[in-house]
Scaffold this active site. Structure first.
Site, PDB file in Angstrom:
ATOM      1  N   CYS A  85       0.813  -1.229   0.000  1.00  0.00           N
ATOM      2  CA  CYS A  85       0.000   0.000   0.000  1.00  0.00           C
ATOM      3  C   CYS A  85       0.843   1.273   0.000  1.00  0.00           C
ATOM      4  O   CYS A  85       0.336   2.351  -0.276  1.00  0.00           O
ATOM      5  CB  CYS A  85      -0.958  -0.005   1.195  1.00  0.00           C
ATOM      6  SG  CYS A  85      -1.935  -1.504   1.285  1.00  0.00           S
TER       7      CYS A  85
ATOM      8  N   HIS B 145      -3.406   6.886   2.827  1.00  0.00           N
ATOM      9  CA  HIS B 145      -3.788   5.567   2.324  1.00  0.00           C
ATOM     10  C   HIS B 145      -5.171   5.242   2.886  1.00  0.00           C
ATOM     11  O   HIS B 145      -5.422   5.398   4.083  1.00  0.00           O
ATOM     12  CB  HIS B 145      -2.751   4.532   2.766  1.00  0.00           C
ATOM     13  CG  HIS B 145      -3.191   3.125   2.537  1.00  0.00           C
ATOM     14  ND1 HIS B 145      -3.788   2.727   1.357  1.00  0.00           N
ATOM     15  CD2 HIS B 145      -3.147   2.030   3.337  1.00  0.00           C
ATOM     16  CE1 HIS B 145      -4.087   1.439   1.457  1.00  0.00           C
ATOM     17  NE2 HIS B 145      -3.719   0.998   2.638  1.00  0.00           N
TER      18      HIS B 145
ATOM     19  N   ASN C 234     -10.161  -0.396   0.372  1.00  0.00           N
ATOM     20  CA  ASN C 234      -8.705  -0.303   0.331  1.00  0.00           C
ATOM     21  C   ASN C 234      -8.225  -0.852  -1.013  1.00  0.00           C
ATOM     22  O   ASN C 234      -8.373  -2.042  -1.280  1.00  0.00           O
ATOM     23  CB  ASN C 234      -8.142  -1.125   1.498  1.00  0.00           C
ATOM     24  CG  ASN C 234      -6.634  -1.117   1.566  1.00  0.00           C
ATOM     25  OD1 ASN C 234      -5.961  -0.724   0.622  1.00  0.00           O
ATOM     26  ND2 ASN C 234      -6.092  -1.572   2.690  1.00  0.00           N
TER      27      ASN C 234
HETATM   28  O1  UT7 Z   1      -3.553  -1.597   4.021  1.00  0.00           O
HETATM   29  C1  UT7 Z   1      -3.584  -2.273   5.223  1.00  0.00           C
HETATM   30  C2  UT7 Z   1      -4.508  -3.464   5.099  1.00  0.00           C
HETATM   31  N1  UT7 Z   1      -5.032  -3.936   6.323  1.00  0.00           N
HETATM   32  C3  UT7 Z   1      -5.981  -3.298   7.000  1.00  0.00           C
HETATM   33  O2  UT7 Z   1      -6.405  -2.257   6.643  1.00  0.00           O
HETATM   34  C4  UT7 Z   1      -6.500  -3.951   8.250  1.00  0.00           C
HETATM   35  C5  UT7 Z   1      -6.460  -3.038   9.427  1.00  0.00           C
HETATM   36  N2  UT7 Z   1      -7.346  -3.556  10.456  1.00  0.00           N
HETATM   37  C6  UT7 Z   1      -8.669  -3.274  10.458  1.00  0.00           C
HETATM   38  O3  UT7 Z   1      -9.134  -2.506   9.638  1.00  0.00           O
HETATM   39  C7  UT7 Z   1      -9.506  -3.893  11.537  1.00  0.00           C
HETATM   40  O4  UT7 Z   1      -8.698  -4.593  12.444  1.00  0.00           O
HETATM   41  C8  UT7 Z   1     -10.612  -4.838  10.957  1.00  0.00           C
HETATM   42  C9  UT7 Z   1     -11.685  -4.020  10.277  1.00  0.00           C
HETATM   43  C10 UT7 Z   1     -10.001  -5.846   9.993  1.00  0.00           C
HETATM   44  C11 UT7 Z   1     -11.267  -5.608  12.105  1.00  0.00           C
HETATM   45  O5  UT7 Z   1     -11.811  -4.705  13.056  1.00  0.00           O
HETATM   46  P1  UT7 Z   1     -11.634  -4.982  14.614  1.00  0.00           P
HETATM   47  O6  UT7 Z   1     -12.367  -3.939  15.331  1.00  0.00           O
HETATM   48  O7  UT7 Z   1     -10.140  -5.100  14.861  1.00  0.00           O
HETATM   49  O8  UT7 Z   1     -12.385  -6.343  14.797  1.00  0.00           O
HETATM   50  P2  UT7 Z   1     -11.808  -7.707  15.375  1.00  0.00           P
HETATM   51  O9  UT7 Z   1     -10.792  -8.291  14.447  1.00  0.00           O
HETATM   52  O10 UT7 Z   1     -11.406  -7.464  16.805  1.00  0.00           O
HETATM   53  O11 UT7 Z   1     -13.087  -8.601  15.363  1.00  0.00           O
HETATM   54  C12 UT7 Z   1     -14.138  -8.395  16.271  1.00  0.00           C
HETATM   55  C13 UT7 Z   1     -15.197  -9.429  16.004  1.00  0.00           C
HETATM   56  C14 UT7 Z   1     -14.652 -10.852  15.911  1.00  0.00           C
HETATM   57  O12 UT7 Z   1     -15.595 -11.698  16.524  1.00  0.00           O
HETATM   58  P3  UT7 Z   1     -15.324 -12.254  18.010  1.00  0.00           P
HETATM   59  O13 UT7 Z   1     -14.050 -13.030  17.921  1.00  0.00           O
HETATM   60  O14 UT7 Z   1     -15.218 -11.037  18.878  1.00  0.00           O
HETATM   61  O15 UT7 Z   1     -16.531 -13.097  18.275  1.00  0.00           O
HETATM   62  C15 UT7 Z   1     -14.649 -11.131  14.424  1.00  0.00           C
HETATM   63  O16 UT7 Z   1     -14.814 -12.508  14.142  1.00  0.00           O
HETATM   64  O17 UT7 Z   1     -15.818  -9.161  14.736  1.00  0.00           O
HETATM   65  C16 UT7 Z   1     -15.845 -10.354  13.962  1.00  0.00           C
HETATM   66  N3  UT7 Z   1     -15.773  -9.997  12.539  1.00  0.00           N
HETATM   67  C17 UT7 Z   1     -16.896  -9.681  11.856  1.00  0.00           C
HETATM   68  N4  UT7 Z   1     -18.200  -9.618  12.205  1.00  0.00           N
HETATM   69  C18 UT7 Z   1     -19.073  -9.246  11.259  1.00  0.00           C
HETATM   70  C19 UT7 Z   1     -14.712  -9.908  11.739  1.00  0.00           C
HETATM   71  N5  UT7 Z   1     -15.104  -9.544  10.509  1.00  0.00           N
HETATM   72  C20 UT7 Z   1     -16.438  -9.392  10.553  1.00  0.00           C
HETATM   73  C21 UT7 Z   1     -17.420  -9.028   9.602  1.00  0.00           C
HETATM   74  N6  UT7 Z   1     -18.714  -8.956   9.998  1.00  0.00           N
HETATM   75  N7  UT7 Z   1     -17.111  -8.711   8.321  1.00  0.00           N
END
Ligand code: UT7
Length: 334
Positions: free
Chosen positions: A118, A261, A291
């Site tokens: 990125c 970004h 993204n």
């Molecule tokens: O260019 C760089 C590329 N990478 C990125 O941009 C990623 C950067 N990170 C992020 O944007 C965030 O970490 C995410 C959007 C990927 C995730 O957000 P988060 O607030 O860190 O959520 P999390 O990973 O802590 O997940 C919380 C919960 C989990 O469930 P449990 O374990 O708490 O029961 C996930 O399984 O949300 C669940 N989850 C979803 N639920 C509904 C993960 N994806 C989804 C989804 N819909 N699409």
């Protein structure tokens, strides 16, 4: 720097495929909701390349728009750089395919790819700037383009909702005072290779060449450690903007716009809060495109420019972070 030739952005262009994939579309196939995706990322939809549409096809359209915007015809391009993590092929480079599609093969115009994920567009900008300021080339075409939809596991709800396809291009050339020309004041590129795991496509290279197992286990798809990348992104975004603002002694009103970004709205909010800067200083289009990795910064730059969001005479700051891990920034005099 005592450069006889000062590097400038002479024109910008971008292209996104027509097909939209909305959060509502994901609600039909995944255990997710529009509310979850919007509140966690700020993304509402993303674009998906048509069947048979490759990264170089997106590059051609963005490049043509940038050359038209710059008033630089293809025949005056001296070097082509494509930044992508989703090349047409592992070899040859997508830049060579683009060169052919632009009809520049007869001239032997040099062409190569850069992969800094990125941060790739700003890495390409740094390279173009060096070539212009050395006097070696007059016009460098740089394109950031991705067809990430081909390397996503659409059953992995934590990753597939984040990414989209698109391309952004600029023509970098010698500063032309009085003409359309935005001087590139500085470009900084950085990397830390200790964490190569948090953002990764595990297979398809020499560590895990393609096998039935790599295909069955979806190892050719993007894997993201969301929490780790989020932490890294906030820290780098915050650090880069803070360093630039403090070193230049700027207040919010001294900055034309920050083009970050486009990964996650919450990453930007978090950085803004801690920097005490207004959120509208940051140009965002991630709600529409998600993204788009190497395409994200040039696509946003082109949109911001054509929407009149870059006030003349003020600095525009570009900031990006990505796999590697890599991070990069630039200051453009707009
Ligand atoms: O260019 C760089 C590329 N990478 C990125 O941009 C990623 C950067 N990170 C992020 O944007 C965030 O970490 C995410 C959007 C990927 C995730 O957000 P988060 O607030 O860190 O959520 P999390 O990973 O802590 O997940 C919380 C919960 C989990 O469930 P449990 O374990 O708490 O029961 C996930 O399984 O949300 C669940 N989850 C979803 N639920 C509904 C993960 N994806 C989804 C989804 N819909 N699409």
């Amino acid at each position: 720097m005592s450069a006889e030739f000062q590097a400038s952005i002479l024109g910008t262009g971008s292209y996104v495929p027509a097909k939209k994939l909305t959060n509502q579309d994901f609600e039909k196939t995944l255990d997710t909701t529009d509310e979850w995706i919007t509140s966690r990322t700020g993304i509402k939809s993303r674009r998906v390349a048509a069947e048979g549409e490759s990264t170089s096809d997106l590059c051609v359209k963005a490049a043509q728009a940038a050359m038209t915007d710059a008033g630089v015809p293809p025949g005056e391009i001296d070097l082509i750089i494509v930044s992508t993590l989703t090349p047409d092929y592992l070899m040859p480079s997508t830049a060579c395919v683009l060169q052919k599609k632009l009809g520049l093969s007869e001239n032997g115009v040099p062409a190569f790819d850069i992969n800094a994920a990125c941060s790739g567009f700003i890495y390409a900008l740094a390279t173009a700037k060096a070539y212009i300021e050395s006097g070696q080339f007059k016009h460098v075409l740089i394109v950031g383009a991705e067809v990430l939809s081909r390397v996503l596991n659409y059953q992995d709800r934590s990753t597939c909702i984040l990414f989209g396809d698109g391309a952004g291009a600029t023509v970098v050339g010698r500063h032309r005072p009085g003409g359309k020309s935005h001087r590139i004041r500085e470009v900084k590129i950085k990397a830390d290779g200790r964490d190569t795991e948090s953002l990764l496509i595990p297979a398809g290279g020499t560590v895990h060449p393609a096998t039935h197992t790599t295909v069955d286990e979806k190892m050719h798809c993007v894997k993201v450690n969301g929490k780790e990348v989020f932490r890294f992104a906030v820290s780098k975004m915050l650090g880069m903007v803070k360093e630039i603002v403090e070193r230049n002694g700027w207040k919010a009103e001294d900055i034309g716009r920050i083009i970050p970004h486009q990964a996650n709205y919450r990453i930007l909010e978090s950085a803004c809060e801690r920097l005490n800067l207004p959120m509208d200083l940051f140009f965002t289009n991630l709600s529409e495109y998600g993204n788009t990795s190497a395409a994200s910064v040039p696509l946003a730059l082109d949109e911001a420019s054509h929407m009149g969001k870059l006030p003349a005479g003020k600095p525009v700051v570009l900031v990006a972070f990505g796999a590697g891990m890599t991070w990069a920034s630039a200051i453009i005099e707009w």
